[in-house]
Design an enzyme around this catalytic site. Structure first.
Site, short mmCIF file in Angstrom:
data_model
loop_
_atom_site.label_atom_id
_atom_site.label_comp_id
_atom_site.label_asym_id
_atom_site.label_seq_id
_atom_site.Cartn_x
_atom_site.Cartn_y
_atom_site.Cartn_z
CG ASP A 197 -29.31 -31.01 53.57
OD1 ASP A 197 -30.16 -31.82 53.98
OD2 ASP A 197 -28.28 -31.35 52.95
CG LEU B 11 -27.54 -29.19 49.37
CD1 LEU B 11 -27.58 -28.16 48.24
CD2 LEU B 11 -28.85 -29.98 49.39
CB THR B 12 -23.91 -35.27 51.71
OG1 THR B 12 -25.18 -35.91 51.90
CG2 THR B 12 -23.50 -34.53 52.98
CB ALA C 91 -28.05 -33.20 59.44
CB THR D 255 -22.24 -35.95 59.73
OG1 THR D 255 -21.59 -35.16 58.74
CG2 THR D 255 -23.72 -35.57 59.77
CD GLU E 198 -29.76 -49.85 61.18
OE1 GLU E 198 -28.52 -49.94 61.17
OE2 GLU E 198 -30.43 -49.75 60.15
CE1 TYR F 9 -27.23 -44.12 60.40
CE2 TYR F 9 -28.16 -46.28 60.88
CZ TYR F 9 -28.32 -44.91 60.72
OH TYR F 9 -29.56 -44.34 60.88
CE LYS G 31 -28.96 -41.40 63.92
NZ LYS G 31 -29.27 -40.00 63.46
CG ASN H 235 -38.74 -43.91 58.13
OD1 ASN H 235 -39.11 -42.75 58.21
ND2 ASN H 235 -38.63 -44.66 59.22
CG LEU I 295 -34.51 -53.85 50.48
CD1 LEU I 295 -33.53 -54.78 49.78
CD2 LEU I 295 -35.17 -54.60 51.65
N GLY J 245 -21.32 -58.24 59.21
CA GLY J 245 -21.96 -57.95 60.50
C GLY J 245 -23.46 -57.70 60.38
P1 NAD Z 1 -30.66 -39.17 54.19
O1 NAD Z 1 -29.31 -39.78 54.02
O2 NAD Z 1 -31.67 -39.34 53.11
O3 NAD Z 1 -30.52 -37.58 54.42
C1 NAD Z 1 -29.54 -37.02 55.24
C2 NAD Z 1 -29.50 -35.51 54.95
O4 NAD Z 1 -28.54 -34.92 55.85
C3 NAD Z 1 -29.05 -35.16 53.53
O5 NAD Z 1 -29.88 -34.18 52.98
C4 NAD Z 1 -27.63 -34.63 53.72
O6 NAD Z 1 -27.25 -33.68 52.74
C5 NAD Z 1 -27.73 -34.02 55.11
N1 NAD Z 1 -26.42 -33.93 55.78
C6 NAD Z 1 -25.49 -34.90 55.90
N2 NAD Z 1 -24.41 -34.44 56.56
C7 NAD Z 1 -24.68 -33.15 56.89
C8 NAD Z 1 -23.97 -32.15 57.59
N3 NAD Z 1 -22.74 -32.39 58.09
N4 NAD Z 1 -24.54 -30.93 57.76
C9 NAD Z 1 -25.78 -30.67 57.25
N5 NAD Z 1 -26.48 -31.60 56.56
C10 NAD Z 1 -25.95 -32.81 56.38
O7 NAD Z 1 -31.18 -39.71 55.57
P2 NAD Z 1 -32.66 -40.12 56.01
O8 NAD Z 1 -32.92 -41.52 55.61
O9 NAD Z 1 -33.61 -39.06 55.62
O10 NAD Z 1 -32.48 -40.13 57.60
C11 NAD Z 1 -32.68 -38.94 58.35
C12 NAD Z 1 -32.42 -39.25 59.82
O11 NAD Z 1 -33.29 -40.27 60.27
C13 NAD Z 1 -31.01 -39.74 60.12
O12 NAD Z 1 -30.57 -39.17 61.32
C14 NAD Z 1 -31.17 -41.25 60.26
O13 NAD Z 1 -30.18 -41.78 61.12
C15 NAD Z 1 -32.55 -41.34 60.86
N6 NAD Z 1 -33.31 -42.57 60.57
C16 NAD Z 1 -33.46 -43.00 59.28
C17 NAD Z 1 -34.23 -44.15 59.03
C18 NAD Z 1 -34.45 -44.65 57.63
O14 NAD Z 1 -35.04 -45.72 57.46
N7 NAD Z 1 -34.02 -43.95 56.59
C19 NAD Z 1 -34.83 -44.82 60.10
C20 NAD Z 1 -34.64 -44.34 61.41
C21 NAD Z 1 -33.89 -43.20 61.63
O1 TDX Z 2 -29.01 -54.27 47.88
C1 TDX Z 2 -29.41 -54.56 49.03
N1 TDX Z 2 -29.70 -55.87 49.31
C2 TDX Z 2 -30.13 -56.28 50.53
O2 TDX Z 2 -30.38 -57.48 50.74
C3 TDX Z 2 -29.60 -53.57 50.07
C4 TDX Z 2 -29.31 -52.11 49.79
C5 TDX Z 2 -30.05 -54.00 51.30
N2 TDX Z 2 -30.29 -55.31 51.54
C6 TDX Z 2 -30.76 -55.72 52.89
C7 TDX Z 2 -29.90 -55.26 54.05
C8 TDX Z 2 -30.91 -55.06 55.16
O3 TDX Z 2 -31.15 -56.30 55.81
O4 TDX Z 2 -32.02 -55.06 53.08
C9 TDX Z 2 -32.19 -54.63 54.44
C10 TDX Z 2 -32.43 -53.12 54.45
O5 TDX Z 2 -31.21 -52.50 54.06
P1 TDX Z 2 -31.06 -50.90 53.99
O6 TDX Z 2 -32.13 -50.35 53.11
O7 TDX Z 2 -29.64 -50.60 53.69
O8 TDX Z 2 -31.46 -50.49 55.48
P2 TDX Z 2 -30.86 -50.86 56.92
O9 TDX Z 2 -29.48 -51.35 56.84
O10 TDX Z 2 -31.87 -51.77 57.60
O11 TDX Z 2 -30.87 -49.40 57.62
C11 TDX Z 2 -31.99 -48.51 57.40
O12 TDX Z 2 -32.91 -48.53 58.45
C12 TDX Z 2 -32.55 -47.90 59.66
C13 TDX Z 2 -31.53 -47.08 57.13
O13 TDX Z 2 -30.59 -47.08 56.10
C14 TDX Z 2 -30.96 -46.44 58.36
O14 TDX Z 2 -30.64 -45.08 58.13
C15 TDX Z 2 -32.00 -46.51 59.46
O15 TDX Z 2 -31.45 -46.04 60.64
#
Ligand code: NAD
Ligand code: TDX
Length: 340
Positions: free
Chosen positions: A33, A35-36, A80, A98, A125, A149, A153, A179, A189, A274
């Site tokens: 990782d 560590l961004t 990542a 990334t 998405e 984003y 992906k 998630n 959110l 968007g």
């Molecule tokens: P996050 O942003 O919490 O974590 C991302 C991690 O990747 C961080 O620890 C960061 O330091 C590391 N990272 C970033 N750039 C890097 C690089 N160049 N090299 C090495 N490490 C790097 O993300 P998350 O929410 O845990 O999501 C993880 C994966 O799941 C992502 O690929 C995301 O697209 C996917 N995903 C997330 C959700 C969601 O709801 N969060 C849903 C579906 C899919």
């Molecule tokens: O302050 C806020 N107010 C608000 O109304 C934020 C942060 C979000 N929102 C809305 C936007 C979206 O409709 O809530 C919904 C969820 O927003 P996010 O938590 O930013 O998630 P989303 O844009 O749906 O994307 C997430 O789900 C799919 C993750 O960030 C992605 O990494 C994943 O791929």
């Protein structure tokens, strides 16, 4: 099994590492990782002394380092990424670096290291936006990403599939819905709204709050990934969903109710550019082929999540003050291997 997990200090990756080390005491995990801002080693405090766990501070773009790490693992589980849609609207460069170039670099090295098994974590998405009444996304839905984003992906998904068809790299892909759960960075959110109320701030609902997301507890996502890496069909894609579609206003009201605040704490703010209207996922393939389905109901999961944030104020404070980044330094200097 020995796993190379990329992005394991983030939200889902750290939950996955906990899940693997707990479920498979014989398995070994290497966490690479960079560590961004989103990487937080405090997420892994509980396992940092586990002999089956090793943290390596480094970037997936660092070819020499990745080559060294991939050599003796059985599978790469690639989390990542830059993951926050709002950040991608403000500045897309790091998303391409990334999510696209970083994934390509891993694929190329996995290919050159004896065709390593590669699982790519992606998102619903990439399929775009649904209207009310449209059928849910499934494995055959056409790609139609609409934010920088999701475009990055989608591009990474195509590259992963291209390495399967062109080079026979043994890949699988999963596209999951939103998630929630422990260790989620408080920009998304659910944790953002919980922590805003804890800190006495209003909840900024974008637009009318009628946009819909399908919510899955992170533990269930980890269970699904685990099934796919062990039993999934090479070359296949699996859609993962929670069967829990909610409008953002429903989520907001639920959090207000659980934290005993009223509606006057809502503030409607200008809409996200968007803004995708609705996501929904048909997870019947993984259900029938790998016997996976969500196990945590949204009702239970959201209650547990609110409690988790209330009980982990120090974790949150360290993020707010920036101290969590020093924890990483201390940790690297004292306890864990730093290669490269
Ligand atoms: P996050 O942003 O919490 O974590 C991302 C991690 O990747 C961080 O620890 C960061 O330091 C590391 N990272 C970033 N750039 C890097 C690089 N160049 N090299 C090495 N490490 C790097 O993300 P998350 O929410 O845990 O999501 C993880 C994966 O799941 C992502 O690929 C995301 O697209 C996917 N995903 C997330 C959700 C969601 O709801 N969060 C849903 C579906 C899919
Ligand atoms: O302050 C806020 N107010 C608000 O109304 C934020 C942060 C979000 N929102 C809305 C936007 C979206 O409709 O809530 C919904 C969820 O927003 P996010 O938590 O930013 O998630 P989303 O844009 O749906 O994307 C997430 O789900 C799919 C993750 O960030 C992605 O990494 C994943 O791929």
């Amino acid at each position: 099994m020995k796993l190379l997990v990329t992005g394991g200090a983030g939200f889902i990756g750290s939950n996955f590492i906990h899940y693997i080390l707990k479920s498979y005491p014989e398995d070994k995990v290497v966490n690479l990782d960079a560590l961004t801002y989103a990487g937080n080693l405090e997420n892994l405090k509980d396992v940092e002394n586990n002999p089956n766990y090793q943290f390596v501070h480094g970037d997936i773009m660092d070819s020499l380092l990745v080559e060294e790490l991939i050599r003796d693992v059985d599978v790469v589980v690639h989390f990542a990424a830059e993951s926050h849609v709002d950040r991608s609207i403000l500045d897309s460069d790091s998303f391409v670096r990334t999510n696209v170039n970083g994934t390509l670099n891993l694929l190329e090295i996995a290919k050159n290291s004896g065709n390593k098994r590669f699982h790519h974590i992606s998102t619903d998405e990439v399929f775009g936006s649904l209207n009310i009444g449209d059928p849910a996304f499934n494995e055959n839905t056409h790609y139609d990403p609409r934010s920088p984003y999701s475009a990055s992906k989608a591009s990474s998904d195509h590259l992963v599939r291209s390495y399967f068809h062109t080079h026979n790299l043994p890949v699988t892909i999963s596209n999951c819905s939103n998630n929630y759960g422990p260790f989620q960075f408080p920009e998304k959110l659910i944790p953002f709204f919980i922590t805003s109320l804890m800190e006495g701030r209003k909840l900024p609902v974008y637009g009318t709050g009628e946009n819909i997301r399908d919510w899955l507890h992170v533990k269930d996502h980890c269970r699904a990934i685990d099934k796919i890496i062990r039993e999934g069909k090479i070359g296949d894609t699996y859609c993962i969903g929670g069967g829990a579609e909610k409008t953002n206003l429903e989520i907001t009201h639920k959090i207000l109710e659980l934290m005993e605040f009223d509606d006057t704490n809502i503030e409607y703010v200008p809409d996200r550019k968007g803004h995708d209207k609705r996501y929904a996922v048909d997870f019947s393939k993984i259900k029938s082929e790998l016997a996976w389905e969500p196990s945590v109901s949204f009702e239970d999961g959201i209650k547990e999540t609110v409690e988790w944030y209330k009980n982990n104020i120090q974790w949150l404070t360290n993020i707010k003050t920036g101290e969590y980044r020093n924890y990483g330094d201390h940790h690297l200097n004292n306890k864990h291997t730093k290669i490269g």
